[in-house]
Design an enzyme around this catalytic site. Structure first.
Site, PDB file in Angstrom:
ATOM      1  N   LYS A 147       3.320   5.571   6.557  1.00 28.40           N
ATOM      2  CA  LYS A 147       2.964   4.564   5.306  1.00 28.40           C
ATOM      3  C   LYS A 147       3.138   3.030   5.635  1.00 28.40           C
ATOM      4  O   LYS A 147       2.538   2.354   5.325  1.00 28.40           O
ATOM      5  CB  LYS A 147       4.221   5.043   4.535  1.00 28.40           C
ATOM      6  CG  LYS A 147       3.995   4.020   3.091  1.00 28.40           C
ATOM      7  CD  LYS A 147       2.556   4.062   2.486  1.00 28.40           C
ATOM      8  CE  LYS A 147       2.825   3.864   0.998  1.00 28.40           C
ATOM      9  NZ  LYS A 147       3.521   2.457   0.737  1.00 28.40           N
TER      10      LYS A 147
ATOM     11  N   GLU B 100      -3.864  -2.010   4.530  1.00 32.98           N
ATOM     12  CA  GLU B 100      -4.203  -2.337   3.231  1.00 32.98           C
ATOM     13  C   GLU B 100      -4.276  -3.841   3.110  1.00 32.98           C
ATOM     14  O   GLU B 100      -4.990  -4.439   2.646  1.00 32.98           O
ATOM     15  CB  GLU B 100      -3.164  -1.842   2.283  1.00 32.98           C
ATOM     16  CG  GLU B 100      -3.066  -2.254   0.719  1.00 32.98           C
ATOM     17  CD  GLU B 100      -1.763  -1.906  -0.072  1.00 32.98           C
ATOM     18  OE1 GLU B 100      -1.024  -2.692  -0.658  1.00 32.98           O
ATOM     19  OE2 GLU B 100      -1.631  -0.657  -0.157  1.00 32.98           O
TER      20      GLU B 100
ATOM     21  N   ASN C 297       0.032   0.452   4.995  1.00 32.40           N
ATOM     22  CA  ASN C 297       0.296  -0.825   4.181  1.00 32.40           C
ATOM     23  C   ASN C 297      -0.261  -1.892   5.239  1.00 32.40           C
ATOM     24  O   ASN C 297      -0.788  -2.915   4.574  1.00 32.40           O
ATOM     25  CB  ASN C 297       1.667  -1.115   3.647  1.00 32.40           C
ATOM     26  CG  ASN C 297       1.878   0.075   2.529  1.00 32.40           C
ATOM     27  OD1 ASN C 297       1.383   0.869   2.343  1.00 32.40           O
ATOM     28  ND2 ASN C 297       2.849  -0.391   1.657  1.00 32.40           N
TER      29      ASN C 297
ATOM     30  N   ASN D 151       9.404   2.150  -0.139  1.00 36.03           N
ATOM     31  CA  ASN D 151       8.906   1.592   1.148  1.00 36.03           C
ATOM     32  C   ASN D 151       9.996   1.183   2.224  1.00 36.03           C
ATOM     33  O   ASN D 151       9.962  -0.081   2.620  1.00 36.03           O
ATOM     34  CB  ASN D 151       8.028   0.328   0.882  1.00 36.03           C
ATOM     35  CG  ASN D 151       6.831   0.647   0.183  1.00 36.03           C
ATOM     36  OD1 ASN D 151       6.072   1.931   0.600  1.00 36.03           O
ATOM     37  ND2 ASN D 151       5.981   0.085  -0.759  1.00 36.03           N
TER      38      ASN D 151
END
Length: 336
Positions: free
Chosen positions: A188, A195, A192, A94
């Protein structure tokens, strides 16, 4: 195809297992000798050092780093003296997308390729596969396609999106070349951030349901707290495990996150093994910074991030200051 994997934690080790299971050759290295030896028993080739690791890879080498974002640069620095033109470094952790852009520029004079791959799948990836958002040079990504294709979940049971058959591409398989270096981790990062918001929405909604019996509870009457005016409206003893389960079945809010929530509630409705101090690994902060730079309003994602700060006690000082102000202007005493 051969791949070298550095970092054999929860995700890295299972990615190696998935690749080996599907016919790829893997050379592995980790600071933990036990982790290396464990995978060596499963047909991976173990290495004892960075130099030994690189030596056991055929050229042009493809090296996947599955390590914490904070140590990616040091891992690359350890590798560089042993690499040559045409080799590729893949960062599957990440990382901040801006670091991807910098690393690609730094490696370019050495003609070492760099790909940043945002990877989602967690501990379930061995079975389900990994959703991958890829950033890097076109030719490099094409060369690595057999690796991405194997790690990806494939179409699975998800219904075909209407009209998708006309568009082609790999996204239906669960992996996507998003653009040049940085693009994969940018996508990404936002993934997240979303998320965080989804998790907060489930947690807050289930929190309301958890307190739906508040009208049955005894409440101390005091001048500092507004009373529950209509306790008869809150007399429900709701089964949260059953509610999460029924939502999984045809509901518009069904998702894999809800699947995992339902599992947690079946295991322990009181969630007694958790303290409620929720970490954030950086992507939520970076998402909000990008939104500020772009002038895009993201109130839900911002609130979700700040709630994580509060969960860890980061609001303790300001909360005490609020109590101090109430005491100063009204003599209000904190409830014990």
């Amino acid at each position: 195809m051969q791949l070298g994997m550095i970092g054999l934690g929860r995700m890295g080790a299972n990615m190696v297992r998935r690749l080996i299971k599907n016919g790829h050759d893997c050379v592995v290295y980790d600071r933990s000798t036990e982790a290396v030896n464990s995978l060596a028993k499963e047909k991976a080739v173990g290495a004892t050092s960075t130099a030994d690791f690189v030596k056991k890879l055929s050229t042009p080498r493809a090296i996947w780093l599955m390590v914490p974002a904070a140590v990616v640069d040091s891992a690359i620095a350890d590798l560089l003296p042993h690499l040559q033109a045409g080799d590729t470094i893949i960062d599957g952790g990440n990382s901040y997308y801006i670091d991807d852009i910098r690393r690609a520029k730094e490696l370019s004079p050495r003609q070492v390729n760099y790909c940043g791959v945002g990877t989602s799948g967690g501990v379930w990836g061995l079975e389900r596969g990994y959703c991958m958002m890829i950033g890097g040079p076109d030719a490099t990504v094409r060369h690595l396609d057999p690796i991405f294709n194997t790690l990806a979940p494939g179409k699975g049971d998800a219904p075909v999106t209407p009209g998708r058959e006309k568009l082609g591409g790999t996204s239906e398989q669960g992996y996507l070349h998003c653009g040049p270096s940085g693009a994969g981790h940018f996508v990404k990062m936002v993934h997240n951030g979303i998320e965080y918001g989804l998790m907060a929405a489930y947690a807050e909604g289930l929190g309301i349901l958890h307190s739906a019996d508040i009208g049955k509870r005894m409440h101390e009457v005091d001048a500092e707290t507004t009373p529950l005016r209509e306790p008869e409206h809150y007399q429900f003893d709701l089964n949260l495990a059953d509610i999460a389960e029924v939502w999984r079945r045809g509901s518009v809010i069904s998702s894999w996150l809800l699947d995992l929530t339902a599992t947690s509630l079946v295991e322990d409705t009181k969630l007694s093994k958790f303290s409620g101090k929720v970490s954030d690994s950086g992507e939520g902060r970076w998402t909000i910074k990008a939104a500020i730079d772009e002038g895009v309003p993201v109130p839900v994602l911002t609130a979700a991030l700040y709630e994580r700060f509060s969960s860890r006690g980061e609001a303790d000082y300001q909360d005490r200051l609020l109590s101090a102000m109430r005491f100063q202007f009204g003599g209000h005493i904190e409830k014990k």
